[in-house]
Motif scaffolding. Structure first.
Motif: not given
Length: 361
Positions: A109-116
């Motif tokens: 998540r920290a490198s790719a982004g959140s679900v939203g």
């Protein structure tokens, strides 16, 4: 409108007219998350399943809420693609709708982004029986809010997710995992320093106690970039299969530190120093910190707030603990007012998942 959707809509309308409460459930793998719902009936979304459209060349997938998450990920893997936010399954039966409703993300998540960040659009069944579409090709938002992204993490309090369209990404060409022995303070400095450099770091995790611990770092990208990063960082490389199993255990909370009944999750600035709250597991470059075992809710939330973050009772020992401590960090009055406005717009009678996030929502 198909027969199954008509049935779901009829059940919601009956509950709305009769002022009965409904508990929305998919695979049931994340039922522990949030406050328990006192409900009159269950609205089961698991039969409402199936991939609607998948265009690998466009990096877009649309599917019904009851579609098994494993099926979605298998289909993507066949095309060399993935859900970049690495959603947890926790156990068999996880669905795409539950993935979006909880908005829980894994190590990447920290490198790719959140679900939203990856939600392009949703189709929603609200508590008044309306089938609404947000995002995607049809832009129809409420009071200026990007509703398709607000649905992510709403735990069914705004409506039952029927369908979702997601952006997907190519899988990395190569991945390798490195391990380092170091204490918590050193690990936090290293994670933040490496995060500011041109290194293909896709996930980090540190766990340990006072004075000792282990930092695990995953590198993802082209072969040349991985080789250069390994040479710069050093560390001990894990075998590929061992590394995949380890990150999967972290994602699904099979890791011994996370596989407990009492678990707190703190979201704080990544540069926050060690909080001194006992054994800790740190992810997302320092921004997500897990505490296991009995904790004082007041102490944990105060420490998170002083650091500029918030704390969630992710998994409670009992229903009584969840209700006494509250699951989610208390809202400030302005934010609480926004939540109430949204709830009143979609569910004025409090039919769907009442109290799942906060007692009065």
């Amino acid at each position: 409108m198909d027969v199954l959707l008509s049935d779901l809509r009829a059940r919601v309308l009956m509950a709305h007219v009769g002022r009965k409460s409904l508990y929305i459930r998919g695979g049931g793998t994340k039922g522990f998350y949030g406050l328990p719902v006192d409900h009159d009936a269950v609205l089961d979304l698991s039969p409402y399943a199936g991939v609607i459209d998948y265009q690998p060349s466009e990096l877009v997938l649309s599917a019904r809420a009851g579609t098994p998450l494993a099926q979605v990920e298998e289909m993507l893997a066949e095309q060399g693609q993935m859900l970049a936010f690495e959603p947890p399954h926790f156990s068999e039966g996880a669905t795409l709708g539950g993935c979006i409703a909880t908005a829980l993300a894994g190590p990447r998540r920290a490198s790719a982004g959140s679900v939203g960040d990856f939600v392009l659009g949703v189709r929603l069944l609200d508590a008044q029986g309306r089938v609404l579409r947000f995002g995607g090709e049809v832009m129809k938002n409420v009071a200026g809010y990007d509703v398709s992204r607000l649905v992510a993490g709403s735990l069914g309090t705004l409506g039952a997710i029927l369908e979702v369209s997601l952006k997907v990404l190519p899988r990395p060409a190569r991945e390798t995992t490195l391990r380092f022995e170091m204490d918590e303070a050193t690990a936090l400095r290293r994670m933040n320093a490496w995060g500011g450099q041109a290194l293909p770091v896709s996930a980090t995790a540190w766990s340990g106690g006072a004075g000792a611990g282990c930092l695990t770092v995953r590198l993802s990208g082209a072969e040349a970039a991985i080789a250069a990063a390994r040479a710069a960082l050093g560390g001990e490389a894990l075998a590929d299969e061992e590394a995949r199993a380890w990150w999967r255990s972290l994602r699904d909370h099979a890791h011994p530190f996370l596989a407990v009944r009492s678990l707190w999750r703190l979201s704080v600035p990544s540069v926050t120093r060690p909080l001194g709250l006992g054994p800790t597991l740190i992810e997302w470059g320092g921004a997500q910190r897990w505490l296991c075992g009995p904790q004082s809710a007041q102490r944990v939330r105060q420490a998170a707030a002083l650091a500029g973050g918030h704390a969630t009772l992710f998994r409670a020992v009992s229903v009584d603990e969840a209700r006494a401590s509250g699951v989610f960090h208390p809202l400030s009055p302005p934010v609480a007012a926004i939540h109430r406005r949204l709830k009143n717009e979609f569910d004025p009678e409090g039919v769907l998942n009442p109290g799942r996030m906060y007692p009065d929502l």
